[in-house]
Scaffold this motif. Sequence first.
Motif, PDB file in Angstrom:
ATOM      1  N   LYS A   4       4.005  -7.402  -8.498  1.00 36.40           N
ATOM      2  CA  LYS A   4       4.154  -7.685  -6.697  1.00 36.40           C
ATOM      3  C   LYS A   4       3.001  -8.061  -6.790  1.00 36.40           C
ATOM      4  O   LYS A   4       1.794  -8.230  -7.173  1.00 36.40           O
ATOM      5  CB  LYS A   4       4.542  -6.342  -6.207  1.00 36.40           C
ATOM      6  N   TYR A   5       2.760  -9.328  -5.571  1.00 39.13           N
ATOM      7  CA  TYR A   5       1.828  -9.275  -5.035  1.00 39.13           C
ATOM      8  C   TYR A   5       0.624  -8.203  -4.831  1.00 39.13           C
ATOM      9  O   TYR A   5      -0.401  -8.467  -4.901  1.00 39.13           O
ATOM     10  CB  TYR A   5       1.976 -10.028  -3.385  1.00 39.13           C
ATOM     11  N   GLU A   6       0.861  -7.214  -3.744  1.00 38.82           N
ATOM     12  CA  GLU A   6       0.139  -5.670  -3.750  1.00 38.82           C
ATOM     13  C   GLU A   6      -0.356  -5.611  -5.361  1.00 38.82           C
ATOM     14  O   GLU A   6      -1.687  -5.352  -5.030  1.00 38.82           O
ATOM     15  CB  GLU A   6       1.074  -5.086  -3.163  1.00 38.82           C
ATOM     16  N   ASP A   7       0.244  -5.794  -5.830  1.00 38.16           N
ATOM     17  CA  ASP A   7      -0.527  -4.921  -7.311  1.00 38.16           C
ATOM     18  C   ASP A   7      -1.124  -5.750  -7.371  1.00 38.16           C
ATOM     19  O   ASP A   7      -2.487  -5.917  -8.025  1.00 38.16           O
ATOM     20  CB  ASP A   7       1.156  -4.735  -8.479  1.00 38.16           C
ATOM     21  N   LYS A  10      -4.267  -5.889  -5.823  1.00 40.08           N
ATOM     22  CA  LYS A  10      -5.212  -4.304  -6.329  1.00 40.08           C
ATOM     23  C   LYS A  10      -5.880  -4.361  -7.311  1.00 40.08           C
ATOM     24  O   LYS A  10      -7.342  -3.817  -7.592  1.00 40.08           O
ATOM     25  CB  LYS A  10      -4.454  -3.103  -6.639  1.00 40.08           C
TER      26      LYS A  10
END
Length: 265
Positions: A4-7, A10
């Motif tokens: 995922k983009y958020e991961d 991060k």
Amino acid sequence: MKVKYEDRLKQKVIAITTDALVAGVDIAKNYQWARFVDFRDIEHDRALKFKNNRGGFETILARMREICKKENFSKVVVGMEPTGHYWKAFANWLEKQYGIKVVLVNPYATKQAKELDDSSQTKSDKKDALTIAKLVKDGRYFELYLPHDVHAELRGLSATRTGLNKRRNALKNTITAVMDEFFPEYAEVFKYQIALTMAATNDEMKQLYRYLKTREKAPLQKMQALVVISKKILALIHALAKKKENYNPDKVFGHVRREQLGAAA
């Protein structure tokens, strides 16, 4: 497995550790600007202007090593925008230096971040370099991939082919637009079948077509002969239009071609 983009963001933020010096570089043809920050967004040392050549590259490398030694940084992350081709020489050179990682920043992200910071769209190489450094610090970058050897050659050839195809299509569209405006009947008057028709109905083209296919030295295949016929027809049309003359069978062939046809008859 798709991340995922958020991961991914991060992971990139975590990669900018407390011992990392982040350098943002604004690329240009002759001179480039660099600014240096840490993970807390604190700027270190003054902005650096350096030449886009080996001497300039060694200048910024010396400055980064000086800051690392003074501030106890153990690694350096250098960010830049992949605009044009001027960044490639610098990125290639940096990749070979120990303890330095090169990443890329989307130019659109730089523009958006700069407008948010000072509500201005004005161009400033020194300011852009700091914006790029801050984007890298925030994980707003993507990994660098520079192919080498045969892979670099293939990428270069592929890019060249793509560019040539775009230019070809642009020229075709331009020609089509001009023909549609000044000679809309062109497609009906001159049909990709004119050579075949002329070789079947015109005595001179029929004779030439037969000769090209049956000559003793280097006879042509059907399509090859039709290409020659097409060229001859275009030359005839141009000559008749330029001289404003009517078609004359006696003037179709020159002396040498007439001898060739006569010997083959």
